[in-house]
Scaffold this motif. Sequence first.
Motif, PDB file in Angstrom:
ATOM      1  N   PRO A  20       0.868  -1.273  -0.125  1.00  0.00           N
ATOM      2  CA  PRO A  20      -0.092   0.101   0.524  1.00  0.00           C
ATOM      3  C   PRO A  20       0.933   1.607  -0.107  1.00  0.00           C
ATOM      4  O   PRO A  20       0.122   2.040  -0.963  1.00  0.00           O
ATOM      5  CB  PRO A  20      -0.719   0.326   1.798  1.00  0.00           C
ATOM      6  CG  PRO A  20      -0.840  -1.047   1.921  1.00  0.00           C
ATOM      7  CD  PRO A  20       0.222  -1.789   1.328  1.00  0.00           C
ATOM      8  N   ILE A  21       2.025   1.308   0.631  1.00  0.00           N
ATOM      9  CA  ILE A  21       2.823   2.580   0.404  1.00  0.00           C
ATOM     10  C   ILE A  21       3.688   2.366  -0.123  1.00  0.00           C
ATOM     11  O   ILE A  21       4.881   2.738   0.122  1.00  0.00           O
ATOM     12  CB  ILE A  21       3.555   3.007   2.324  1.00  0.00           C
ATOM     13  CG1 ILE A  21       3.818   1.443   2.738  1.00  0.00           C
ATOM     14  CG2 ILE A  21       1.917   3.597   2.705  1.00  0.00           C
ATOM     15  CD1 ILE A  21       4.557   2.115   4.241  1.00  0.00           C
ATOM     16  N   ASP A  69       5.475   2.177  -4.105  1.00  0.00           N
ATOM     17  CA  ASP A  69       6.025   3.019  -5.354  1.00  0.00           C
ATOM     18  C   ASP A  69       5.662   1.767  -6.278  1.00  0.00           C
ATOM     19  O   ASP A  69       5.367   2.895  -7.319  1.00  0.00           O
ATOM     20  CB  ASP A  69       6.687   3.420  -5.521  1.00  0.00           C
ATOM     21  CG  ASP A  69       6.049   5.332  -4.790  1.00  0.00           C
ATOM     22  OD1 ASP A  69       5.124   5.536  -5.150  1.00  0.00           O
ATOM     23  OD2 ASP A  69       7.095   5.927  -5.009  1.00  0.00           O
ATOM     24  N   ARG A 124       8.928   9.848  -5.953  1.00  0.00           N
ATOM     25  CA  ARG A 124       7.941   8.775  -4.740  1.00  0.00           C
ATOM     26  C   ARG A 124       6.307   9.561  -4.058  1.00  0.00           C
ATOM     27  O   ARG A 124       6.358  10.141  -3.931  1.00  0.00           O
ATOM     28  CB  ARG A 124       8.778   9.225  -3.728  1.00  0.00           C
ATOM     29  CG  ARG A 124       8.851   8.361  -2.586  1.00  0.00           C
ATOM     30  CD  ARG A 124       9.842   9.498  -1.423  1.00  0.00           C
ATOM     31  NE  ARG A 124      10.106   8.561   0.037  1.00  0.00           N
ATOM     32  CZ  ARG A 124       9.734   6.810   0.700  1.00  0.00           C
ATOM     33  NH1 ARG A 124       9.979   5.822  -0.365  1.00  0.00           N
ATOM     34  NH2 ARG A 124       9.760   6.805   1.989  1.00  0.00           N
ATOM     35  N   PHE A 125       5.291   8.641  -4.143  1.00  0.00           N
ATOM     36  CA  PHE A 125       4.115   8.668  -3.954  1.00  0.00           C
ATOM     37  C   PHE A 125       3.402   9.915  -4.767  1.00  0.00           C
ATOM     38  O   PHE A 125       2.050   9.842  -4.579  1.00  0.00           O
ATOM     39  CB  PHE A 125       4.200   9.532  -2.919  1.00  0.00           C
ATOM     40  CG  PHE A 125       4.966   8.860  -0.988  1.00  0.00           C
ATOM     41  CD1 PHE A 125       4.706   7.212  -1.974  1.00  0.00           C
ATOM     42  CD2 PHE A 125       5.065   8.750  -0.063  1.00  0.00           C
ATOM     43  CE1 PHE A 125       5.719   6.606  -1.207  1.00  0.00           C
ATOM     44  CE2 PHE A 125       6.196   8.048   0.617  1.00  0.00           C
ATOM     45  CZ  PHE A 125       6.081   6.910   0.636  1.00  0.00           C
ATOM     46  N   GLN A 126       4.021  10.604  -6.052  1.00  0.00           N
ATOM     47  CA  GLN A 126       3.253  11.053  -6.902  1.00  0.00           C
ATOM     48  C   GLN A 126       1.872  10.684  -7.283  1.00  0.00           C
ATOM     49  O   GLN A 126       0.711  11.763  -7.804  1.00  0.00           O
ATOM     50  CB  GLN A 126       4.579  11.900  -7.808  1.00  0.00           C
ATOM     51  CG  GLN A 126       4.922  12.558  -7.432  1.00  0.00           C
ATOM     52  CD  GLN A 126       4.957  13.238  -6.640  1.00  0.00           C
ATOM     53  OE1 GLN A 126       3.649  14.107  -7.472  1.00  0.00           O
ATOM     54  NE2 GLN A 126       5.042  13.813  -5.279  1.00  0.00           N
ATOM     55  N   GLY A 127       2.033   9.101  -7.944  1.00  0.00           N
ATOM     56  CA  GLY A 127       0.719   8.282  -7.699  1.00  0.00           C
ATOM     57  C   GLY A 127       1.016   6.733  -8.541  1.00  0.00           C
ATOM     58  O   GLY A 127       1.713   7.129  -7.823  1.00  0.00           O
ATOM     59  N   ARG A 128       0.441   6.590  -8.956  1.00  0.00           N
ATOM     60  CA  ARG A 128       0.138   5.170  -8.776  1.00  0.00           C
ATOM     61  C   ARG A 128       0.063   4.954  -9.773  1.00  0.00           C
ATOM     62  O   ARG A 128      -0.483   5.144 -10.854  1.00  0.00           O
ATOM     63  CB  ARG A 128      -1.387   4.323  -8.274  1.00  0.00           C
ATOM     64  CG  ARG A 128      -1.544   4.841  -6.565  1.00  0.00           C
ATOM     65  CD  ARG A 128      -0.827   3.612  -5.977  1.00  0.00           C
ATOM     66  NE  ARG A 128      -0.324   3.542  -4.653  1.00  0.00           N
ATOM     67  CZ  ARG A 128       0.560   2.622  -4.573  1.00  0.00           C
ATOM     68  NH1 ARG A 128       1.714   2.619  -4.887  1.00  0.00           N
ATOM     69  NH2 ARG A 128       0.065   1.330  -3.319  1.00  0.00           N
ATOM     70  N   TRP A 145      -0.797   2.018 -11.960  1.00  0.00           N
ATOM     71  CA  TRP A 145      -1.429   1.937 -12.989  1.00  0.00           C
ATOM     72  C   TRP A 145      -2.559   2.744 -12.873  1.00  0.00           C
ATOM     73  O   TRP A 145      -3.226   2.669 -14.394  1.00  0.00           O
ATOM     74  CB  TRP A 145      -2.182   0.701 -12.050  1.00  0.00           C
ATOM     75  CG  TRP A 145      -2.945   0.485 -11.301  1.00  0.00           C
ATOM     76  CD1 TRP A 145      -4.270   1.590 -10.616  1.00  0.00           C
ATOM     77  CD2 TRP A 145      -2.779   0.801  -9.808  1.00  0.00           C
ATOM     78  NE1 TRP A 145      -4.373   1.940  -9.165  1.00  0.00           N
ATOM     79  CE2 TRP A 145      -3.211   1.208  -8.797  1.00  0.00           C
ATOM     80  CE3 TRP A 145      -1.338   0.297  -8.789  1.00  0.00           C
ATOM     81  CZ2 TRP A 145      -3.206   1.371  -7.767  1.00  0.00           C
ATOM     82  CZ3 TRP A 145      -0.974   0.229  -7.230  1.00  0.00           C
ATOM     83  CH2 TRP A 145      -2.251   0.571  -6.369  1.00  0.00           C
ATOM     84  N   PHE A 146      -2.817   3.710 -12.752  1.00  0.00           N
ATOM     85  CA  PHE A 146      -3.369   4.970 -13.368  1.00  0.00           C
ATOM     86  C   PHE A 146      -2.786   5.170 -14.578  1.00  0.00           C
ATOM     87  O   PHE A 146      -2.896   6.781 -15.348  1.00  0.00           O
ATOM     88  CB  PHE A 146      -4.111   5.578 -12.540  1.00  0.00           C
ATOM     89  CG  PHE A 146      -4.549   5.535 -11.446  1.00  0.00           C
ATOM     90  CD1 PHE A 146      -6.028   5.813 -11.712  1.00  0.00           C
ATOM     91  CD2 PHE A 146      -3.889   5.959 -10.000  1.00  0.00           C
ATOM     92  CE1 PHE A 146      -6.939   5.013 -10.774  1.00  0.00           C
ATOM     93  CE2 PHE A 146      -5.313   5.709  -8.624  1.00  0.00           C
ATOM     94  CZ  PHE A 146      -6.510   4.981  -9.159  1.00  0.00           C
TER      95      PHE A 146
END
Lengths: 582, 230
Positions: free
Chosen positions: A134-135, A137, A243-247, A249-250
């Motif tokens: 979940p966290i 990247d 880092r944490f900018q987006g997932r 799969w999007f």
Amino acid sequence: MADEQKPSAPQAAAPKPAPPPGPPAPPPPKNPGMVTLTIDGKEAVVKPGTLVIEAARQVGVDVPHYCYHKRLTVAANCRMCLVEMSNSPGGKLQPACQATVAEGVAVKTETPKVKDQQRAVLEFLLLNHPVDCPICDQAGECKLQDYYMSYDQQASRLDMPKLVKSKRLPLGPTVTLDNERCILCTRCVRFMREVAKAPQLGVARRGSRSYITTFPGQPLDSKYSGNVVDICPVGALTSTDFRFQGRVWFLSSARSICTGCSRGCNVHLDYMRDSTYRLRPRECEAVNQEWMCDQGRTTFKPWNTDRVLQARVGRGEAKAARRAEAVAQAAARLQESAAKGQLAALFSPGCSLEDLLAACAVAKGLGLTEVYVGGRPDGWQDEFLKRADENPNRRGLELAAAAAGLAVRSIAELAKAIADGKAKALWAVGSKVPSPTAAAVFARLETFVCQASSQDDVARAATVLLPQAPVPETDGTFVNFAGRAQRFERAYPPRGESRPGWALCAELGQALGQATAWTSAREVFQALGRGLALGDFTWDLPPASRARALSPAPAGTVDGRLPGYRESADKVAADIRAKVTG
Amino acid sequence: MPYKVIEDSPADFRERLFLPEVIRGVGIIAKQFWRNFFLQRDPNPDILLRKTPTVTIQYPEEKQPYPPGYRGLHRLVPREDGKPRCVACYMCATVCPAQCIYIEADEVEGDPIEKYPKRFVIDELRCVVCGFCVEACPKDAIRMDTGEHAPPTYTREGQLLDEKALLRGAPVSYQYDPWLRRGATAVDPKKLEEMRQRAKPFPAGATDELSQTPGFSVRQLAAEAKGRGA
Ligand code: SF4
Ligand code: SF4
Ligand code: SF4
Ligand code: SF4
Ligand code: FES
């Protein structure tokens, strides 16, 4: 059987002792000069010395692997790739990434023994793995996730606390390390040593307590360190910037070219809706293999922020104008000063070949005989990828100017022409200039038509500013320093009022009464670029002529990843964002 | 056959006359009316527990509590230290068929969970109340156990609930939570110890019962709301 092979005493007494029995003579090769073997029943004919894993890939058999990377030395430490080979002693499983092919060997990759082994390896790799997807990247492009789903699918049997290691460890300016997630495949270590030629990473301690680390006091600051993020098969090394900018799969991915220097590394441009999220190297044997430099990875930033999205007429108290109005104004001014012979044209080698072809055609129509070359100033260079010339298309500009019969002059000569009063009006395509004082000079011109995509000093000095779309928003071509023409494809439609450079030139040309009614970059190239010496370059990328509807078709199956399937998810998000913040 | 078919008996002569039946109906209405008008009404919102025979609920002054498992308004489940349990993994946003969840992630210091939702917005108008987000969440960080439905608003924007509006209700801790297992420098050690005490084992199977926080009952909520005079 052993008895049969034992040489008997009477034979030893014979005058000529029989040669000691060795392994049976290898059968004559089925295909001379090549090695023929079967992999899962499929016959593969490969060069001698080929690794089994590569031979398998050739016949479409995918052997799971972590540590193997075709551009790095073989480490064979992860044991994920073990397969059955008919010639292995005692029927032991062999690492497909290390074993070479042999004539007549039967390789089996799907036997129960292999499957058991794969499950066991995964269980070991996951033993102390935090599984904090979940966290993480890497989730979505993680080989641990993929292989767990394909080869393991069992619950953890560990009933004691997992090993605790360092998390969120910045290794250098671009890379963050999570040691708990590392599977110790040493790909990163080998990359730094063998490809980046900067051995800055190593493995410390032993056994399950090993971890990846830099040398004390020496950060991972190689100019190519970003590549370790791409080759790390799990989420241990992640990009500090992404880092944490987006997932992932999007994200969709478009085939693009890096604009950082004249090497023109092939890249995947990962985007969502109308923003670029990251650049990743794309495989191209002739240019960048599958690497790129860290500076190139950051070149997308100006495409997302501080953009010129509206046309503008007038300086200072300048008002945003409709693009059609601004184009008409610009055309009138250009025509006027061209008639007086006071017009100069400044073209940037950061623009695509199509932009420059169109611009040169319009310049020719205005009666110009020379163009000045702008572009970013030179930067650092090395023997690997990075070139000093930080403009992706200098060769393209030279070709386009030559094709239109325009002479190419340097920006110093432009400064001189302005100082001498010979040039009183300027038309710039692209706002990058090598000298920091140029903007101040341009700000004193009475007419300065500028096609720019970023709000920089030069764009601010313009009397007529036209919004030009950057690389992800248009199709185009860059010609790299070696004369290799490379296509990049449009990822998303132009933001705001902006239009690709060639389209702005076409509008200008039409306002000037020229026949420049091109409707696509392809048309520009067909009309103006066919005679260019570009070798065997063909404009259309395979698959040819991708139909684009109003919203861009998701690109990005090029590396086997599914295209981002939630084009509209972010649109909703943007609606929500607008309401919430607006 | 799992159900019984009741066939209406043919209307007799009195019913076919029509008028006596109309008078009887008016009589029933009048009886209820006068009874409600003069007699004391038990205001217990749980009609099953009412002492008086009136069943009318004076909505919206009185509200019927929804049964457990009812998918009500979302909430972001807080930890005891007031932070959201959510780690901004985007699972809910990914699974949401209405695509109404918007998340922006950011990094947080001093906590083994490095990521938190800087923005977390649900468009309740767009939500189809399917509950997939609750199912998808790996951290039990989003629940629909508030027992409320989206409150009416005059604007569409009012239905956009952000992380401040969503973060409420009883806090939850599980023994496996990383901030409890590994400690978190950003949390006061005493508070952390208290959280550890209150932590419960992670439910082996997710059922409606288990997704209800113990001691967090919709009936109680309704009573509280009533107490506030809502
Ligand atoms: S590396 Fe990241 S995504 Fe892959 S299994 Fe581990 S935590 Fe999950
Ligand atoms: S950090 Fe990644 S690439 Fe390096 S050894 Fe660990 S898993 Fe392999
Ligand atoms: S209940 Fe369904 S529609 Fe509503 S936010 Fe959750 S997943 Fe989306
Ligand atoms: S699924 Fe849960 S943890 Fe993940 S973003 Fe949604 S609410 Fe947060
Ligand atoms: S890929 Fe062969 S051992 Fe790692």
